[in-house]
Design a protein around this motif. Sequence first.
Motif, PDB file in Angstrom:
ATOM      1  N   SER A  30      38.713  61.424  61.452  1.00  0.00           N
ATOM      2  CA  SER A  30      39.688  62.190  62.267  1.00  0.00           C
ATOM      3  C   SER A  30      39.393  63.546  62.963  1.00  0.00           C
ATOM      4  O   SER A  30      40.103  64.136  63.457  1.00  0.00           O
ATOM      5  CB  SER A  30      40.969  62.464  61.388  1.00  0.00           C
ATOM      6  N   ASP A  31      38.169  63.837  63.018  1.00  0.00           N
ATOM      7  CA  ASP A  31      37.307  65.044  63.606  1.00  0.00           C
ATOM      8  C   ASP A  31      37.669  64.844  65.116  1.00  0.00           C
ATOM      9  O   ASP A  31      37.509  63.808  65.618  1.00  0.00           O
ATOM     10  CB  ASP A  31      35.963  65.021  63.181  1.00  0.00           C
ATOM     11  N   ARG A  72      25.998  68.601  62.473  1.00  0.00           N
ATOM     12  CA  ARG A  72      25.381  67.343  62.683  1.00  0.00           C
ATOM     13  C   ARG A  72      25.106  66.409  61.337  1.00  0.00           C
ATOM     14  O   ARG A  72      25.179  65.339  61.289  1.00  0.00           O
ATOM     15  CB  ARG A  72      24.184  67.639  63.391  1.00  0.00           C
ATOM     16  N   SER A  73      24.887  67.273  60.272  1.00  0.00           N
ATOM     17  CA  SER A  73      24.589  66.589  58.820  1.00  0.00           C
ATOM     18  C   SER A  73      25.681  66.321  57.954  1.00  0.00           C
ATOM     19  O   SER A  73      25.571  65.678  57.160  1.00  0.00           O
ATOM     20  CB  SER A  73      23.551  67.482  58.159  1.00  0.00           C
ATOM     21  N   GLY A  74      26.795  66.754  58.698  1.00  0.00           N
ATOM     22  CA  GLY A  74      28.194  66.255  57.920  1.00  0.00           C
ATOM     23  C   GLY A  74      28.764  67.659  57.120  1.00  0.00           C
ATOM     24  O   GLY A  74      29.795  67.331  56.410  1.00  0.00           O
ATOM     25  N   ARG A  75      27.843  68.929  57.062  1.00  0.00           N
ATOM     26  CA  ARG A  75      28.307  69.872  56.341  1.00  0.00           C
ATOM     27  C   ARG A  75      29.552  70.478  56.855  1.00  0.00           C
ATOM     28  O   ARG A  75      29.584  70.597  58.346  1.00  0.00           O
ATOM     29  CB  ARG A  75      27.378  70.747  56.307  1.00  0.00           C
ATOM     30  N   ARG A  76      30.490  71.003  56.247  1.00  0.00           N
ATOM     31  CA  ARG A  76      31.766  71.532  56.830  1.00  0.00           C
ATOM     32  C   ARG A  76      32.030  72.779  56.034  1.00  0.00           C
ATOM     33  O   ARG A  76      31.202  73.272  54.865  1.00  0.00           O
ATOM     34  CB  ARG A  76      33.041  70.729  56.796  1.00  0.00           C
ATOM     35  N   PRO A  85      34.498  59.341  49.821  1.00  0.00           N
ATOM     36  CA  PRO A  85      34.298  58.552  51.060  1.00  0.00           C
ATOM     37  C   PRO A  85      34.948  59.072  52.198  1.00  0.00           C
ATOM     38  O   PRO A  85      34.565  58.632  53.376  1.00  0.00           O
ATOM     39  CB  PRO A  85      34.806  57.378  50.341  1.00  0.00           C
ATOM     40  N   LEU A  86      35.654  60.017  52.015  1.00  0.00           N
ATOM     41  CA  LEU A  86      36.538  60.672  53.352  1.00  0.00           C
ATOM     42  C   LEU A  86      35.700  61.886  53.773  1.00  0.00           C
ATOM     43  O   LEU A  86      36.127  62.372  54.838  1.00  0.00           O
ATOM     44  CB  LEU A  86      37.853  61.051  52.841  1.00  0.00           C
ATOM     45  N   HIS A  87      34.782  62.094  53.047  1.00  0.00           N
ATOM     46  CA  HIS A  87      33.854  63.345  53.714  1.00  0.00           C
ATOM     47  C   HIS A  87      32.863  62.888  54.862  1.00  0.00           C
ATOM     48  O   HIS A  87      32.088  61.698  54.590  1.00  0.00           O
ATOM     49  CB  HIS A  87      33.302  63.989  52.730  1.00  0.00           C
ATOM     50  N   PRO A  88      32.736  63.664  55.945  1.00  0.00           N
ATOM     51  CA  PRO A  88      31.876  63.200  57.102  1.00  0.00           C
ATOM     52  C   PRO A  88      30.396  62.934  56.381  1.00  0.00           C
ATOM     53  O   PRO A  88      29.704  62.043  57.134  1.00  0.00           O
ATOM     54  CB  PRO A  88      32.041  64.266  58.123  1.00  0.00           C
TER      55      PRO A  88
END
Length: 225
Positions: A30-31, A72-76, A85-88
Motif C-alpha cells: 500500500s506504499d 530501497r532496501s525496505g527500511r522504514r 510478512p506485511l513489512h516492505p
Amino acid sequence: MTPSTEHLLLNEVQPRLRNAIARTVPVVGSDDHEELLQDGLVIALRFLNSARRSRKSVTGASVAYYTVKCLRSGRRSTGYRKTDPLHPASQLNGHCRLHSFDEHVAVDRSSEEPLTLGEILPARDDDPATQACRRLDWHCLLQQLDEITRAVLLCLATSEELNGLVRRFRKSRSTIQNQKDRLARLIKAHLGEDILRQIQEQPGWHNDMNVTREKLACRWERSIT
C-alpha cells in the motif's frame, strides 16, 4: 529541530528525496510516493540529529543518498523487520508473498463458480453439507446402539482405553472387545464398507487448491531460472 536543520531538511534533502523516490524506490503493498517521502524525511531527520550530536558536518546530498538507500532496501522509519510478512523489507527480499482474500484460486465444479482465497481458508474440514449428512447418518446409527456399545464408541472417539469400561459395566475384557467388533460391523453395515477410506480423505476442494499452488510454484521457478 534547529532552524539550520529545518532549512537543510526542507530545502536540500526533500527535493532530492522526491526525485529519487519517484525514479528508484520500489513501491510495495500500500506504499505510495508521498508516504515514502514522509517516511524518508523522518529517516533523514534522524541522520541529521545523529550528525549534530556527533558534531559532524553533513550535506543535504549525502543525507538524501543514504536515506534513499534505506528506503530501497525496505527500511522504514518504524523499523526494519524481515520476518514480518506485511513489512516492505520482507517482501522486497522475497521472503513472503501477499495475496488478496478475493483472489480466485479454484473452481467449484458443482456450480462452475470461482472460489476465492477467503472462502477456502477459514476451515480445513468438510463443507457444511457433508458434515450435516454425516451427523444424520451417525444419529440413525446411535439409535441402534446399547449403552455399552455407545460407551465403547465414546472411548474410541476420545482415544481412551477400553479397560476403564470393565469395572464400570462389570464385564470382562473379552466382552468389551466383542462389543467393539460388533460396533465395527454395525458401522460398516450402516455407513458402507469404505467408510474408513472416506473419513481419511481430504475434502475435494483441497485437490483444486493444491493443484493451483503447484502450478504457481512451477511458474515461479521457471520465472527465476
